[in-house]
Scaffold this active site. Structure first.
Site, PDB file in Angstrom:
ATOM      1  CG  ASP A 125      -2.033  -0.763   1.443  1.00 30.18           C
ATOM      2  OD1 ASP A 125      -2.580  -1.551  -0.201  1.00 30.18           O
ATOM      3  OD2 ASP A 125      -2.529  -1.690   1.996  1.00 30.18           O
ATOM      4  CG  HIS A 155      27.798   8.082  -6.976  1.00 29.04           C
ATOM      5  ND1 HIS A 155      26.915   7.272  -8.560  1.00 29.04           N
ATOM      6  CD2 HIS A 155      27.330   9.221  -7.457  1.00 29.04           C
ATOM      7  CE1 HIS A 155      27.130   8.049  -9.196  1.00 29.04           C
ATOM      8  NE2 HIS A 155      27.595   8.864  -9.081  1.00 29.04           N
ATOM      9  CG  ASP A 187      26.197  15.902  -6.130  1.00 28.51           C
ATOM     10  OD1 ASP A 187      25.615  16.529  -6.984  1.00 28.51           O
ATOM     11  OD2 ASP A 187      27.398  14.992  -7.551  1.00 28.51           O
ATOM     12  CG  ASP A 239      24.155  17.099 -11.046  1.00 30.43           C
ATOM     13  OD1 ASP A 239      24.622  17.467  -9.680  1.00 30.43           O
ATOM     14  OD2 ASP A 239      24.609  16.666 -12.072  1.00 30.43           O
ATOM     15  CG  HIS A 287      34.043  11.924 -11.068  1.00 29.52           C
ATOM     16  ND1 HIS A 287      34.423  13.014 -11.361  1.00 29.52           N
ATOM     17  CD2 HIS A 287      34.417  12.261  -9.293  1.00 29.52           C
ATOM     18  CE1 HIS A 287      34.499  14.185 -10.637  1.00 29.52           C
ATOM     19  NE2 HIS A 287      34.592  13.431  -9.211  1.00 29.52           N
ATOM     20  CG  HIS A 336      26.855  14.676 -15.845  1.00 23.35           C
ATOM     21  ND1 HIS A 336      25.343  15.090 -15.766  1.00 23.35           N
ATOM     22  CD2 HIS A 336      27.074  14.898 -14.420  1.00 23.35           C
ATOM     23  CE1 HIS A 336      25.291  15.395 -14.575  1.00 23.35           C
ATOM     24  NE2 HIS A 336      26.124  15.515 -14.132  1.00 23.35           N
ATOM     25  CG  HIS A 377      23.860  11.234 -15.313  1.00 23.14           C
ATOM     26  ND1 HIS A 377      24.330  10.213 -14.518  1.00 23.14           N
ATOM     27  CD2 HIS A 377      23.997  12.389 -14.344  1.00 23.14           C
ATOM     28  CE1 HIS A 377      25.629  10.358 -13.637  1.00 23.14           C
ATOM     29  NE2 HIS A 377      25.267  11.331 -13.420  1.00 23.14           N
ATOM     30  CD  GLU A 427      29.851  16.324 -12.114  1.00 22.54           C
ATOM     31  OE1 GLU A 427      29.735  15.718 -10.447  1.00 22.54           O
ATOM     32  OE2 GLU A 427      28.771  15.972 -12.737  1.00 22.54           O
ATOM     33  CE1 TYR A 453      35.366  13.185  -4.591  1.00 19.28           C
ATOM     34  CE2 TYR A 453      36.462  12.463  -6.824  1.00 19.28           C
ATOM     35  CZ  TYR A 453      35.134  13.432  -5.785  1.00 19.28           C
ATOM     36  OH  TYR A 453      34.252  13.995  -7.230  1.00 19.28           O
ATOM     37  NE  ARG A 508      30.765  15.656  -7.111  1.00 23.87           N
ATOM     38  CZ  ARG A 508      31.147  14.314  -6.661  1.00 23.87           C
ATOM     39  NH1 ARG A 508      31.454  13.917  -6.384  1.00 23.87           N
ATOM     40  NH2 ARG A 508      29.807  14.376  -5.982  1.00 23.87           N
ATOM     41  CD  GLU A 552      27.375  18.884 -10.297  1.00 26.69           C
ATOM     42  OE1 GLU A 552      27.647  17.998  -8.759  1.00 26.69           O
ATOM     43  OE2 GLU A 552      27.572  18.148 -11.863  1.00 26.69           O
TER      44      GLU A 552
END
Ligand SMILES: [Mn+2]
Length: 433
Positions: free
Chosen positions: A39, A239, A256, A267, A346, A350, A357, A380, A384, A402, A404
């Site tokens: 439900d 992520h 982020d 983003d 990375h 994008h 994306h 971005e 790291y 980062r 971005e």
């Protein structure tokens, strides 16, 4: 909320789509409700292509666009169900609000689809996303084939509609740019507010709730993607989604997060101190990263190859890694052997739009496509230093950062749509006082 009438640009898009292909039929299923547990449904969001061409945001619908008509299959009005679940547009609304030439209950889809497909040799439908949808379309195509009698004909061709719709969506119209700017402005404000809000003693979850609150209260319907609220070493997980650890003085916080406004998302990533200021090693790394990010943005203009964005960041970051003592050796070799990936694993960019994306080809005929006015993408770069990396200078250990921004290509250069989110170290630190 029920709409009175959708803007005319949805019809313009359908007309453009049909002008771009030669006589195909587009079959686009909307998204279905998905149950999370009994439900309880996951929040519904319409499938992006279906929304892009209609503005229709109810579940369990299909749209079919033939060379001669726009047909919608929708949920019927139902007083009992609407009492539980909210208002529906029904068949009449599909016509009056969304401009369908014909509209039917979705239960009629199996009967009507073969006739609609018949008019064309090519069915534009994306297979592989949902096997129930796939069987509906394939059965209809087989009915078309059988109806032709002993003709020896095989099934009609199936092509991915993304080939045409993606190429439309990659170039943002003035209306789309307005919606993106709104999403970007609200999101930049939320990032800035979070810089003042975050402090030692709070939990990542407090900041996550606060960022979502700032996005929603300023007009976003939802987040554009799951917010990443990563304190300290959690920022080295690209992520990171747990968002549940205490924030410590002396650590950085990487956020982020961005919101979606009328189906267009921003983003943004910012990295800032949880306490009052950056430590010396944090500042050294941050300044190097910010310089690379700003220099990469500065190269944007129509005509350059999309891949040159990443190439520029890789080159500039490799220089930074060498001068910071993170890497040693020949720059050429580090780039060729992808050794920079130890600290920058990375991509730099994008496409961005309705999907975080976004759709559209990055390569055309095996070559990186050239930037053109109307394209929107992120820039971005990040640095790291993984917790398990024992050979990196210890002062940098566990740092993840980062920066971005969202960039619109204009006729003469670019516009940074997210510049309201602070990224200068002095400006960030002034928000923490
Ligand atoms: Mn991104």
């Amino acid at each position: 909320m029920i709409k009175a009438k959708v803007p005319s640009y949805f019809k313009t898009r359908r007309n453009d789509l049909m002008a771009k292909n030669k006589g195909g039929v587009f079959v686009l299923p909307g998204n279905h409700h998905v149950f999370r547990n009994p439900d309880v449904e996951y929040p519904f969001r319409q499938e992006s292509n279906a929304y892009y061409l209609t503005g229709y945001d109810e579940a369990e619908s299909w749209i079919v666009i033939t060379p001669s008509k726009f047909v919608m299959f929708v949920r019927e009005k139902n007083a009992e169900r609407e009492m539980w679940e909210g208002q529906r547009y029904g068949i009449d609304g599909a016509k009056s609000v969304f401009g369908a030439d014909e509209a039917y209950p979705v239960s009629e889809l199996k009967n009507k689809l073969p006739e609609l497909l018949k008019s064309s040799d090519t069915v534009f439908y994306r297979t592989g996303m949902n096997s129930n949808n796939d069987s509906v379309v394939l059965e209809a195509m087989e009915k078309v084939r059988i109806s032709l009698g002993r003709s020896g004909k095989s099934l009609q061709n199936i092509e991915d509609p993304g080939r045409f719709i993606g190429e439309m969506r990659i170039f943002k119209t003035a209306e789309e740019v307005e919606l993106l700017k709104k999403a970007c402005s609200i999101s930049a404000h939320a990032q800035k507010a979070a810089m003042s809000f975050a402090k030692p003693g709070l939990n990542e979850r407090d900041v996550a709730a606060y960022v979502d609150y700032e996005l929603l209260r300023n007009g976003c319907e939802r987040v554009g993607y799951g917010s990443i609220i990563a304190g300290g070493k959690n920022a080295t997980c690209l992520h990171y989604r747990e968002n549940n650890e205490p924030l410590k003085d002396g650590d950085l916080l990487l956020i982020d997060a961005a919101g979606e406004y009328d189906y267009y998302t921003s983003d943004i990533t910012r990295t800032f101190p949880i306490g009052r200021e950056f430590t010396k090693p944090q500042a050294k790394l941050y300044d190097a990263l910010l310089k690379v990010q700003k220099e990469t943005i500065a190269i944007i203009k129509p005509g350059i190859a999309y891949k040159s964005i990443h190439e520029f960041s890789v080159n500039a970051l490799t220089d930074a890694f060498l001068s910071l003592g993170l890497l040693k050796g020949s720059k050429k070799e580090i780039v060729e052997k992808l050794e920079f990936k130890r600290f920058f694993p990375h991509g730099t960019s994008h496409l961005l739009g309705m999907d975080v994306h976004d759709v559209g080809l990055y390569m055309i005929n095996g070559e990186s496509r050239k930037l053109e006015a109307g394209m929107v993408f992120t820039i971005e770069p990040g640095i790291y230093i993984q917790p398990g990396d024992d050979t990196a200078p210890s002062e940098y250990k566990n740092l993840g950062m980062r920066i971005e921004d969202d960039i619109l290509v204009t006729k003469t250069g670019y516009e940074n749509l997210t510049q309201e989110a602070p990224k200068e170290r002095e400006e960030i630190e002034s928000l923490k006082k």
